[in-house]
Design an enzyme around this catalytic site. Structure first.
Site, short mmCIF file in Angstrom:
data_model
loop_
_atom_site.label_atom_id
_atom_site.label_comp_id
_atom_site.label_asym_id
_atom_site.label_seq_id
_atom_site.Cartn_x
_atom_site.Cartn_y
_atom_site.Cartn_z
N HIS A 1 0.84 -1.19 0.00
CA HIS A 1 0.00 0.00 0.00
C HIS A 1 0.88 1.25 0.00
O HIS A 1 2.10 1.16 0.16
CB HIS A 1 -0.93 0.03 1.22
CG HIS A 1 -2.09 -0.91 1.10
ND1 HIS A 1 -2.01 -2.24 1.47
CD2 HIS A 1 -3.36 -0.73 0.66
CE1 HIS A 1 -3.17 -2.83 1.26
NE2 HIS A 1 -4.01 -1.94 0.77
N LYS B 1 -0.43 4.65 4.66
CA LYS B 1 -1.28 3.67 5.35
C LYS B 1 -0.59 3.21 6.62
O LYS B 1 0.57 2.79 6.60
CB LYS B 1 -1.56 2.47 4.43
CG LYS B 1 -2.55 1.48 5.04
CD LYS B 1 -2.97 0.43 4.02
CE LYS B 1 -3.94 -0.58 4.62
NZ LYS B 1 -5.19 0.05 5.10
#
Length: 222
Positions: A133, A137
């Site tokens: 990600h 995140k």
């Protein structure tokens, strides 16, 4: 997600948005024909069939109570819920249709089923879940990785996790099964965050006519 839902709902003929609700008082009461409310004004929203919730854990209780009082369905992608909040969703499912998911991608729903089947068909194989990600995140492994891990466990595997945070990656999940001399990789790669809003709208259109119960995205694919 709220903006994406409003934008993409306008492209569908089977969905009409009757209200948008945000945490703070809206600067503009009506935007593109949609009334906007603050969370404190939740009980004043017009009648609806299904509520779609991508908010914060503390917003769950009042919305769930409103859906139960009106006999309406609830779709939620809010993460970070406490065990008692999941229990409240289970209890509400005795009276209204409820769907909570960590990921509303239709492709991930199919991947979840494939992982479960592969784990059951390959007893004794190693199972590793690698997720990537964007750098902002915070949680790791991702909620989707953990959900895929639950699918692997349901099939009899014991998953291990690895997480990568780099650049602006929207979301990639790869589940690897490894045996002696061979390996299977099942992967999903998201290139746009719109897929999550599209998935939520897809299941919303199908949840409104369902009886009370707890549903998964996979239950409403078609």
């Amino acid at each position: 997600m709220g903006q994406a839902l409003l934008r993409l709902a306008g492209e569908r003929e089977d969905i009409a948005v009757v209200a948008a609700v945000a945490r703070s008082t809206p600067a503009q009461r009506v935007v593109d024909g949609v009334p906007h409310f603050s969370a404190a004004e939740l009980v004043s929203v017009p009648e609806f069939d299904v509520a779609i919730d991508f908010s914060l854990p503390q917003g769950m209780a009042p919305l769930l109570a409103l859906c139960e009082a009106r006999g309406c369905g609830l779709i939620s992608g809010t993460t970070g819920l406490e065990p008692e909040q999941h229990a409240a969703l289970d209890a509400a499912a005795a009276r209204i249709p409820v769907l909570w998911a960590s990921n509303f991608s239709l492709g991930v729903a199919v991947l979840d089923d494939l992982v479960r089947r592969a784990a059951a068909a390959l007893p004794g194989w190693d199972c590793d879940i690698v997720e990537s990600h964007h750098v902002h995140k915070k949680d790791a492994p991702s909620g989707t990785a953990l959900t895929l891990g639950e699918a692997a466990r349901a099939g009899g595997a014991e998953p291990r996790y690895a997480a990568l945070r780099a650049g602006d990656i929207v979301g990639e999940h790869m589940v690897q099964f490894t045996g002696l001399g061979e390996r299977i990789e099942l992967a999903h790669r998201a290139t746009s965050r719109d897929i999550f809003a599209r998935g939520a709208l897809h299941v919303a259109a199908r949840l409104r006519d369902r009886p009370a119960g707890r549903y998964r995205v996979a239950d409403l694919l078609s």
